[in-house]
Design a protein around this motif. Sequence first.
Motif, PDB file in Angstrom:
ATOM      1  N   THR A 449       0.833  -1.207   0.000  1.00 32.18           N
ATOM      2  CA  THR A 449       0.000   0.000   0.000  1.00 32.18           C
ATOM      3  C   THR A 449       0.874   1.266   0.000  1.00 32.18           C
ATOM      4  O   THR A 449       1.831   1.354   0.763  1.00 32.18           O
ATOM      5  N   GLY A 450       0.554   2.173  -0.877  1.00 34.03           N
ATOM      6  CA  GLY A 450       1.250   3.460  -0.923  1.00 34.03           C
ATOM      7  C   GLY A 450       2.697   3.384  -1.389  1.00 34.03           C
ATOM      8  O   GLY A 450       3.459   4.334  -1.238  1.00 34.03           O
ATOM      9  N   SER A 451       3.077   2.257  -2.000  1.00 33.52           N
ATOM     10  CA  SER A 451       4.486   2.102  -2.373  1.00 33.52           C
ATOM     11  C   SER A 451       4.831   2.815  -3.683  1.00 33.52           C
ATOM     12  O   SER A 451       6.001   2.939  -4.041  1.00 33.52           O
ATOM     13  N   LYS A 453       2.666   2.308  -6.709  1.00 30.68           N
ATOM     14  CA  LYS A 453       2.210   1.475  -7.828  1.00 30.68           C
ATOM     15  C   LYS A 453       1.655   2.334  -8.967  1.00 30.68           C
ATOM     16  O   LYS A 453       2.049   2.186 -10.122  1.00 30.68           O
ATOM     17  N   GLU A 477      -9.221   5.015  -8.427  1.00 31.83           N
ATOM     18  CA  GLU A 477      -8.802   5.470  -7.109  1.00 31.83           C
ATOM     19  C   GLU A 477      -8.494   6.971  -7.119  1.00 31.83           C
ATOM     20  O   GLU A 477      -9.001   7.722  -6.306  1.00 31.83           O
ATOM     21  N   ASN A 549      -7.634   0.310  -9.348  1.00 31.36           N
ATOM     22  CA  ASN A 549      -7.192  -1.054  -9.247  1.00 31.36           C
ATOM     23  C   ASN A 549      -8.360  -2.000  -9.144  1.00 31.36           C
ATOM     24  O   ASN A 549      -9.502  -1.547  -8.974  1.00 31.36           O
ATOM     25  N   HIS A 590      -4.117  -4.983  -5.080  1.00 34.29           N
ATOM     26  CA  HIS A 590      -3.494  -4.907  -3.757  1.00 34.29           C
ATOM     27  C   HIS A 590      -3.134  -6.317  -3.311  1.00 34.29           C
ATOM     28  O   HIS A 590      -3.902  -7.249  -3.568  1.00 34.29           O
ATOM     29  N   ARG A 633      12.987   0.994  -3.609  1.00 34.48           N
ATOM     30  CA  ARG A 633      12.080   0.110  -4.364  1.00 34.48           C
ATOM     31  C   ARG A 633      12.857  -0.698  -5.406  1.00 34.48           C
ATOM     32  O   ARG A 633      13.871  -0.252  -5.909  1.00 34.48           O
ATOM     33  N   PHE A 653      13.661   6.653  -7.339  1.00 35.02           N
ATOM     34  CA  PHE A 653      12.546   7.568  -7.514  1.00 35.02           C
ATOM     35  C   PHE A 653      13.050   9.003  -7.533  1.00 35.02           C
ATOM     36  O   PHE A 653      13.774   9.422  -6.626  1.00 35.02           O
ATOM     37  N   LEU A 658       8.642  12.702 -10.690  1.00 35.44           N
ATOM     38  CA  LEU A 658       7.832  11.518 -10.357  1.00 35.44           C
ATOM     39  C   LEU A 658       8.218  10.308 -11.203  1.00 35.44           C
ATOM     40  O   LEU A 658       7.395   9.471 -11.538  1.00 35.44           O
TER      41      LEU A 658
END
Length: 723
Positions: A449-451, A453, A477, A549, A590, A633, A653, A658
């Motif tokens: 979550t929140g990584s 994607k 989302e 998603n 997810h 990551r 990153f 971004l």
Amino acid sequence: MWRGLLLKGTTCLQQVSAQSFLRQRHFSSQCFRPLTCRFLHKLREIPCIPKLKGTDHFLSHNLIRNYKKDAKSTVEFPLSPITVTDIKQYLRSKDIPFHDGYSCLHIPSIFINPSTRKDSFSLFIDKTTGQFLCKDTLVEGSWEDLQDCLEVMQKDEEDSLSPRVLLGYPEILEEQEERERELREVQGIWSSSVPLTDLQDEEAQLIKTMYQITKISNATLKRFGVRLFKPTKCLVFPWFGGPDSSLKGIKLLSAQRIDAEKVTYNEATVPKSSSYFNLFGLPLVSRMDSEVVVTGSELDALAVSQGTGLPSVALPRGASCLPPALLPYLEQFKRVTLWLGGDIRSWEASKIFSRKLGLRRCTLVRPGEFHPCPLEALSQGKNLSRILKASIPAAHKSIVSFKQLREDVYGELMNTDQVAGVKWTRFPELTRILKGHRKGELTVFTGPTGSGKTTFISELALDLCMQGVNTLWGSFEINNVRLAKIMLTQFAMQRLEENLEQYDFWADKFEELPLYFMTFHGQQNIKTVLDTMQHAVYLYDINHVIIDNLQFMMGQENLSVDKFAVQDHIIGVFRKFATNNSCHVTLIIHPRKEEDDRELQTASIFGSAKASQEADNVLILQEKKLVTCPGRRSLQVTKNRFDGDVGIFPLDFIKSSLTFSTPIKGKLKLRKVTAKPENKEEVQEKGNDVTLKKDEGKKEKATKTAKASQAVKSPVNGSGKAK
Ligand SMILES: Nc1ncnc2c1ncn2[C@@H]1O[C@H](COP(=O)(O)OP(=O)(O)OP(=O)(O)O)[C@@H](O)[C@H]1O
């Protein structure tokens, strides 16, 4: 801007290349907008309308349609999806005779007085969308527009509606001005261009050599009206259309020498590609012709015509799309041969287009060594008629023998690179593992979550879209404005909020991408989403759909059954869609469980082995949670059905753009390891190397791979060298 540069002469060439850094561009629904506006004016003044339907309801209904069509690049679930059966039933109820054509129903035009009709059935209704076009008057609109017209006529007991009245209403001022500006530009370029046949021998030869058309005769060039715009040495292809065969637009082809061996060709159109609907060569087709060859470029159409004597037309955006607005013009042909180019991409496109055109009348020229694109075939002195004779029917049988497959297999073996799909330019490591992005596959992508994607897939998809992959986003989302902002930042590779003066520059370029968004937000019914995807595939020849998603499709399913069984069922449905539509689907999911100290694996996503079987590729965004390198990551490929290679590589990153760059070469090398003896010790750690290994499709192996790559990944991460 275009005009300004054009006046400066030679700079036009640079502008041509800048404008057409992509040959494939998007086709928007703009073409229907003027009519709807005119329609609204017209209908407001027709007194019988309030009696037919409540005025407010009627006008707001039209306004909604008009408003929605204004929203560029968004794809919506059709307000009232129709089927060909509905259309037929309606026509029967109104006593309107119709012919059942290949892609359209043909009815007598209601915009032409019956006594003056040349062709009795000149109004075409698209069987899939209900959109209509009257070929005699060029009046076009939606199925709802047509129904409204028919209602008005019936009420007034008129024989026909005057298109003049409809067309006479002013468009929105801005649109009218834009149209007039474009027309002046078209006429300006056209009148300052000279027929190629009027050039002195020496100059003509030079131009022919430059465009590799030495084998195209002057007679052919003259027949098709090809000209030269001298200041920039661009070839000019005209678009003549409408009842008066007037000049509606032009395509410019420029040649740029890169080095002694290489020349690149770029094209640009006026009006811009989203409203350029020219089937080049159509004015030369007689009403009696029942056979046509469809090519991917204007020069190919010339070659076919000269080499075979058959009518040939070129698609305005080549193999990238076949806009449904062109289908009425191809209805007269009993046989359509698609020869879109000499590569695998054209071959795949021809298979997809033949579905729109009606499989039974289509035959396809298989590309390959002996069947290059038409212009090349002509240059090589090949017999083009013989190549056409060898074309194969598009309608395939359910059972085939190897004899029928052997040419396909040979083609795949000969063009392995093209078969592997579109390569990522921003993610060379991913290309080395997956080999490319292929049509008809299903990619499942997960991460904590929140990584990041959404951010990562956005860049991945953008990379492909910039190479002409027609892309559709289903972002449930985050809203489309936020998503587009992320993509635009990644496209410009900079923080635009700090460089607002550059916004228009980047936005103009971004607008040219073949990129569409579904307008859904929040929980959605899967059927609605699939219908919309289907609609978009038909309209815009979508090659890649991203669903962000899958959890947003779970809400409306029956949750009394196992949640993972529902998820697996949905994965199966998308799998089927990908296969049936030759469209790549990327599903963001997810993970089912996340444990702080353990990395995710294939089994973290799927409810059952069957569901993991459905995916062709499984990608995991791994997040390093250790203190040494928090937030680091990497991307892990745990399944690759195409050739089995799996592996992992780190991602960095860059917050300002971004984007996820890949570490500088040299610091990190991808290393292949053999699949067989597979234990950690044998996956040797060598500096910053990252493993790439053969997956034999076994879950156990995938788990080991994850562990092994984790083992060699640590030093990379530990080095702390992000860039
Ligand atoms: N590698 C990264 N390092 C730090 N921040 C990141 C990284 N990748 C993305 N972000 C930021 O993290 C935030 C969340 O990113 P994103 O929405 O892409 O994550 P997600 O995995 O899709 O979230 P969710 O699980 O809610 O769907 C964004 O503000 C994004 O800019």
